[in-house]
Design a protein around this motif. Structure first.
Motif, PDB file in Angstrom:
ATOM      1  N   PRO A 193     -15.890  19.540 -83.350  1.00 37.47           N
ATOM      2  CA  PRO A 193     -16.484  20.610 -82.814  1.00 37.47           C
ATOM      3  C   PRO A 193     -16.947  21.499 -84.364  1.00 37.47           C
ATOM      4  CG  PRO A 193     -14.449  21.272 -82.086  1.00 37.47           C
ATOM      5  CD  PRO A 193     -14.328  19.808 -82.604  1.00 37.47           C
ATOM      6  N   GLY A 195     -19.212  25.304 -85.232  1.00 37.09           N
ATOM      7  CA  GLY A 195     -20.097  26.308 -84.856  1.00 37.09           C
ATOM      8  C   GLY A 195     -20.415  26.921 -86.214  1.00 37.09           C
ATOM      9  N   SER A 197     -23.638  30.021 -88.004  1.00 37.44           N
ATOM     10  CA  SER A 197     -24.446  31.110 -87.704  1.00 37.44           C
ATOM     11  C   SER A 197     -25.743  30.923 -87.118  1.00 37.44           C
ATOM     12  CB  SER A 197     -24.482  32.230 -88.846  1.00 37.44           C
ATOM     13  OG  SER A 197     -25.142  31.244 -89.819  1.00 37.44           O
ATOM     14  N   TYR A 198     -26.222  31.669 -86.267  1.00 34.28           N
ATOM     15  CA  TYR A 198     -27.713  31.797 -85.597  1.00 34.28           C
ATOM     16  C   TYR A 198     -28.853  31.721 -86.754  1.00 34.28           C
ATOM     17  CZ  TYR A 198     -26.485  31.699 -80.737  1.00 34.28           C
ATOM     18  OH  TYR A 198     -26.098  31.320 -79.436  1.00 34.28           O
ATOM     19  N   LYS A 230     -24.861  21.012 -79.209  1.00 34.24           N
ATOM     20  CA  LYS A 230     -24.142  21.354 -77.910  1.00 34.24           C
ATOM     21  C   LYS A 230     -24.869  22.556 -77.090  1.00 34.24           C
ATOM     22  CE  LYS A 230     -20.483  19.966 -76.314  1.00 34.24           C
ATOM     23  NZ  LYS A 230     -20.374  18.941 -75.329  1.00 34.24           N
ATOM     24  N   MET A 233     -23.937  29.097 -78.188  1.00 37.54           N
ATOM     25  CA  MET A 233     -22.773  29.680 -78.111  1.00 37.54           C
ATOM     26  C   MET A 233     -22.990  31.105 -78.089  1.00 37.54           C
ATOM     27  SD  MET A 233     -21.366  27.000 -77.019  1.00 37.54           S
ATOM     28  CE  MET A 233     -21.605  25.178 -77.348  1.00 37.54           C
ATOM     29  N   SER A 236     -22.351  31.352 -82.051  1.00 40.01           N
ATOM     30  CA  SER A 236     -22.668  30.502 -83.020  1.00 40.01           C
ATOM     31  C   SER A 236     -23.605  29.443 -82.226  1.00 40.01           C
ATOM     32  CB  SER A 236     -21.585  29.741 -83.625  1.00 40.01           C
ATOM     33  OG  SER A 236     -20.987  29.119 -82.380  1.00 40.01           O
ATOM     34  N   GLY A 238     -23.617  25.629 -81.510  1.00 39.36           N
ATOM     35  CA  GLY A 238     -22.744  24.657 -81.391  1.00 39.36           C
ATOM     36  C   GLY A 238     -22.992  23.160 -81.609  1.00 39.36           C
ATOM     37  N   GLU A 240     -21.307  19.054 -82.380  1.00 44.79           N
ATOM     38  CA  GLU A 240     -20.200  18.278 -82.393  1.00 44.79           C
ATOM     39  C   GLU A 240     -20.628  16.856 -83.345  1.00 44.79           C
ATOM     40  OE1 GLU A 240     -17.386  18.713 -78.560  1.00 44.79           O
ATOM     41  OE2 GLU A 240     -18.784  16.936 -78.789  1.00 44.79           O
ATOM     42  N   ILE A 273     -19.907  29.791 -91.292  1.00 46.15           N
ATOM     43  CA  ILE A 273     -19.149  29.694 -89.717  1.00 46.15           C
ATOM     44  C   ILE A 273     -18.638  31.062 -89.183  1.00 46.15           C
ATOM     45  CG2 ILE A 273     -16.972  28.471 -89.006  1.00 46.15           C
ATOM     46  CD1 ILE A 273     -17.234  26.400 -90.894  1.00 46.15           C
TER      47      ILE A 273
END
Length: 495
Positions: A193, A195, A197-198, A230, A233, A236, A238, A240, A273
């Protein structure tokens, strides 16, 4: 008087053969019981010997895999033991029909008392015959995971990743749901996994994650790695990373390596991150502001003094930290010619194969003529390099200096001795670690050869030195020093 020993022996014999009770029509004496026990022990020893010979010799020569060897050897030895038990009972005079009557009378009690043992025995036979779980398999049972080391009559022995041995009753192995990660090989998929930043570009993130997957040696290129988005979130975007690996039992190490690589590649691209955060919003901020100001006005002057003192203390602490900051092995390794172009990921692998060695004052690290089997960096303290035969000091090496790299890479015996001038700590890469590095980084060998080729005069001197010692193999000898170095590296480190 002369007949006394004979009389004693006669009485002992009579005691041994005197019937204690009857088992059906068969009289049972102390002698027959002792004979039975010794015979059973003999059968037990032969059974174990039979199992070991089958498992470790005969079946190995037949090239049967480890799991099947265990099953075949166990079943044959059990059969041999059962046959031996019947033969022993018959030869010692016990009537099996009488034993059957006795067993029938005690059957209910034995069944209740030994039902778990019987259950485990039957489950063990089931495991051995079905061969869904074999010796050498990597399995997961509830929170337990490890390698099956033995399947015996009552239990299965599992060795965990941490080196502990766990005994599990066969009934649990037969009845519970077990994940056999190596049923048809150790190839399996793991998920990492991640994550970000936007403000990150999902396409760039996908590219970085796939690049990271291909940088890890344990990841298969076919099936190809996949990146799964994913969703969105709390803090973040997400993702995988799905990859197929060659050894699922090394999942923690592979995940750790991939995490290092992913973090490095994201940092190189300026992708953050994020850490979990919570924003607090006030419905009436003006009320809070006025209340805070009214409470703080009377303490402004005192607060400024405290703030000034705190600032001064922080500056002093930061300066102290900078002064006392320990040397980073990564930066020291970059000073070595052969490693200065290494990335952080490659340097991390180099750091992982090394270890620290502590030297007390006046202790000798190595002497002239010792094998050149390690490379050293001084993390703290100092050492002297000297020639012991003439008791002459050549130089003093301080913190941050390195030595021994050429002896390690070319297998050259030490030409001088090294002794600690004070308590010192060294970072060490030995020949086993260096060989592992060259196998994991095959391109490093060419980098080393290229760098060594820039000093052909020194190489020629080293080559002549080894020739004089008779340490140059005829197959690797070459007039061209660079060609000689290439052959020598291959021979020394099995490349």
């Amino acid at each position: 008087m002369n007949n006394m020993p004979q009389e004693i022996l006669t009485k002992i014999y009579q005691m041994l053969v005197a019937p204690l009770f009857k088992l059906g029509e068969t009289p049972v004496s102390i002698g027959s019981i002792v004979q039975l026990i010794l015979s059973l022990l003999f059968v037990l020893v032969l059974t174990r010997a039979c199992k070991n010979v089958l498992k470790q010799r005969l079946l190995v020569r037949l090239r049967i895999d480890e799991g099947n060897r265990e099953a075949i050897a166990t079943i044959i030895s059990y059969s041999f033991g059962t046959l031996g038990l019947i033969v022993v009972l018959q030869t010692t005079g016990f009537n099996l029909a009488s034993l059957a009557v006795l067993a029938g009378g005690l059957g209910v009690g034995i069944g209740l008392g030994l039902q778990d043992a019987t259950k485990n025995f039957v489950s063990g036979l089931t495991l051995l015959l079905e061969r869904k779980l074999k010796v050498g398999d990597f399995v997961e049972l509830d929170t337990l995971s490890g390698y099956i080391r033995e399947v015996s009559i009552r239990s299965t022995l599992i060795r965990t990743r941490d080196g502990a041995y766990v005994v599990v009753p066969n009934s649990k192995m037969a009845e519970n749901r077990i994940v056999n990660w190596s049923y048809d090989g150790f190839k399996s998929r793991i998920k990492i996994p991640v994550g970000v930043s936007y403000d990150s570009d999902p396409v760039v993130v996908t590219e970085i994650l796939l690049k990271s997957a291909y940088m890890e040696k344990s990841v298969f290129h076919e099936p190809t790695p996949e990146v799964i988005f994913k969703g969105f979130m709390d803090n973040s975007l997400g993702f995988e990373l799905w990859v197929w690996v060659n050894r699922i039992d090394r999942e923690p190490q592979i995940k750790s390596s991939l995490n290092f690589i992913i973090e490095y590649n994201l940092r190189q691209q300026g992708i953050n991150i994020p850490f979990p955060q919570l924003d607090l919003w006030f419905r009436n901020p003006e009320v809070f502001t006025s209340s805070l100001l009214s409470r703080s006005n009377g303490q402004d002057t005192l607060q400024r003094v405290h703030n000034g003192q705190d600032t001064a203390q922080r500056v002093q602490q930061e300066l102290a930290k900078k002064v006392s900051k320990p040397l980073a092995i990564r930066d020291l390794l970059r000073q070595v010619t052969y490693f200065h172009n290494f990335t952080d990921i490659e340097l991390r692998q180099l750091i992982e194969i090394g270890y620290r060695k502590r030297l007390t004052e006046s202790s000798v690290l190595f002497r002239e003529g010792d094998p050149g089997d390690a490379f050293y960096i001084i993390l703290s303290g100092s050492v002297e390099v000297f020639v012991e035969k003439i008791d002459k000091q050549l130089t003093t090496l301080q913190t941050g200096n390195f030595f021994g790299e050429l002896s390690l890479m070319l297998g050259i015996p030490r030409t001088a001795s090294v002794r600690a001038l004070e308590d010192s700590i060294l970072f060490v890469i030995n020949n086993k670690g260096f060989e592992k590095l060259l196998h994991e980084q095959p391109e490093l060998a060419e980098v080393i050869i290229e760098e060594l080729g820039k000093h052909q005069e020194e190489l020629s001197e080293r080559q002549e030195q080894l020739r004089a010692m008779g340490l140059v193999d005829a197959a690797e000898d070459d007039k061209n020093p660079v060609a000689w170095v290439r052959k020598r590296l291959k021979n020394l480190f099995s490349l």
